[in-house]
Design a protein around this motif. Sequence first.
Motif, PDB file in Angstrom:
ATOM      1  N   ASN A 190       0.825  -1.206   0.000  1.00  0.00           N
ATOM      2  CA  ASN A 190       0.000   0.000   0.000  1.00  0.00           C
ATOM      3  C   ASN A 190       0.862   1.260   0.000  1.00  0.00           C
ATOM      4  O   ASN A 190       0.572   2.231  -0.715  1.00  0.00           O
ATOM      5  CB  ASN A 190      -0.924  -0.006   1.218  1.00  0.00           C
ATOM      6  N   ALA A 191       1.941   1.240   0.799  1.00  0.00           N
ATOM      7  CA  ALA A 191       2.832   2.404   0.843  1.00  0.00           C
ATOM      8  C   ALA A 191       3.512   2.628  -0.500  1.00  0.00           C
ATOM      9  O   ALA A 191       3.659   3.769  -0.956  1.00  0.00           O
ATOM     10  CB  ALA A 191       3.887   2.198   1.940  1.00  0.00           C
ATOM     11  N   GLN A 192       3.929   1.553  -1.156  1.00  0.00           N
ATOM     12  CA  GLN A 192       4.570   1.683  -2.461  1.00  0.00           C
ATOM     13  C   GLN A 192       3.594   2.230  -3.499  1.00  0.00           C
ATOM     14  O   GLN A 192       3.955   3.054  -4.344  1.00  0.00           O
ATOM     15  CB  GLN A 192       5.100   0.329  -2.911  1.00  0.00           C
ATOM     16  N   ALA A 193       2.349   1.782  -3.422  1.00  0.00           N
ATOM     17  CA  ALA A 193       1.341   2.238  -4.383  1.00  0.00           C
ATOM     18  C   ALA A 193       1.120   3.738  -4.279  1.00  0.00           C
ATOM     19  O   ALA A 193       0.920   4.425  -5.289  1.00  0.00           O
ATOM     20  CB  ALA A 193       0.028   1.492  -4.156  1.00  0.00           C
ATOM     21  N   MET A 194       1.150   4.272  -3.059  1.00  0.00           N
ATOM     22  CA  MET A 194       0.840   5.681  -2.840  1.00  0.00           C
ATOM     23  C   MET A 194       2.087   6.544  -2.663  1.00  0.00           C
ATOM     24  O   MET A 194       1.975   7.727  -2.347  1.00  0.00           O
ATOM     25  CB  MET A 194      -0.035   5.829  -1.587  1.00  0.00           C
TER      26      MET A 194
END
Length: 486
Positions: free
Chosen positions: A398-402
Motif C-alpha cells: 500500500n505504501a509503495q502504491a501511494m
Amino acid sequence: MSTDRTATAAGNAGTAFGWGLLCVLSGNMLIDALEVSVAVVALPSIGADLGLSEAALGWVVGGFALGFGGLLLLAGRLVALLGRRRVYLAALLVFAVASLLGGLATSGAPLIATRVVKGVCAALTAPTGLAIIASAFPAGPARDKAVSVYSLFGAAGFSGGLVLSGLLTEVSWRWTFLFPAPVALVLFLFGLRLIPGRTTDETAAAAADRAPLSRRYDVPGAVTSVGALLALVWALSGGPGAGWADPLTLTALLSAAALGGAFTYAERTAPRPLMRVRLLADRPLTRSAAGAAALNGSYLGFLFVVTLDLQWGRDWSPLRTGLALLPASLPLALAAARSGRLVARHGAARLIALGTWAPPAGYLWYLLAGDRPAYATATLPALLLVGLGFVLQFAALNAQAMSAVPDADRGPAGGIYQTSVQLAGALTTVLVAALLGAGAADGGGRRTALVLVAVIGTAGLVVALTGLRPGRRAAPAAVPEGAEDR
C-alpha cells in the motif's frame, strides 16, 4: 445543521465525542473485516445444511469480495455526491438487514445475494470511515492515533472472525451471519448522533453542481464495469465444469472482454470518469496493485481449500478449524501497529521482496504434501509462511502504491488499488471452488486448485521482483485542461 455537526466533531476530536465517533467507525470496520473469515470456517456446515456444492460455496465467500470490489469505484462517487453521513448510515442499516436475511436463508441463492449486498455496503463504509476520520480529527498525533486504531480493528477482524465463527458454528452456522445485525444496528443508532455531516465547502459544491445525473454518476462506466465483472465471474464459475469451449462459457468470456473494452473507452471519454485511466500508467501503483491482488487472491483460495481439507477431509470441528487457521492471519494482526515503522525503516520495495517468496513457498509445500496433509508438518508450516508474507508485504504494498501519487489523485489511486485486491479475492475463490467441484470425483480438482493458487502466488513474486530493478518513476501524464478527473 450538518455543518454544525461537522464543526462539533472537529472541535471535540480529542474528547469523549471524538473517541465515540472513532468507536463507531472502528466497530464497523471490525464487522467488515469479520465478514470473510466467518464465512470461510462455516462453509462445510453451510454446504451440508443447504446442500450446496463446492462451486456454490465459493460464491458464499467470493460474493462479499465481489460486491466490495465491484462497486468500490462507484461507491466513491456516491459518497462524493450524496455525502458521507447519509451514505454511511444508509449502508450500515442495509448491512444489518442483509445480515438478518442471510442468517435466515433457506437456500443458496438468497444467502449469496445477501453476501453481495453486504460487500457493497462495505465498499460504501470502509474507505468512507477513513475520510470521516481525516475531517473530524486534526492533522497530527490525534489523527495518527485514530487512523492506527481504525487500521488495527481492520487487521484484527479477520483473525477474530476465524475464532468467532468456529464458536458460533458449533451452535449453528446461521449465527455467523446473524450476529452482525444487532451490532450494525447499534452502530447505526450511535452514528446518528456522532457521524458529522458535510462541510460547508462540500455543501456549496454539491449545490453548484448542475450537470446531468448520468454525467455525475458516470452511468456508462458503472454499467459496463459491473457487466464485465459479472460476465467474467460467470465464465470462471462455469468453465471448469462445462468446459472452456462450452458456448455459454465462451459467450461469457467474450462478453466480459467486450464490456471491459467499453468500460475503458467510457472512462477515457467521460467528463467525470469513475476511474482515472491515466493513473494506470503509474508503474509503482499498478505493480503494487497487481502484487496485492496476487497476495489476497491466492490467500483466500488457499484458505478455501484448507478449510475443506480440515473439516471434510479430517473431520475437524469448526472451532478447531478456526484455531488451526490463525497462523495465517494472527501475525498480521499483531504486527499491524508496527507496520508503518517497518516500512519507514526498511523501505517498501525491500520488505515486499523479503516477503513475497513466502506465500508461494507455503502453497507449494502444501501441494507436495499429498491429498491428506498432516497439520503439524504440512498445513501449519504453509500457514506460517503465508502469515510471514502478509506481515512483510501488506502495508508495504500500500505504501509503495501511494509513494509518489499526487494528493489530488490519492483517492482515485486508492480506489484502483483496493478494487484490484477485492476482485482478485472474489475471482480466485470462485475459480478455486469451481475447480474443486469439477474434479470432486477423482480428487484432481483439489490438485488443480492448489496449482492455481501457487501460480497466482508466484505471479505476485515475479511482480515484486520487477520492482527491485533500478529505474525512475514515470512522470505523471499531462492532463488536458478541464479533464482533471480522467
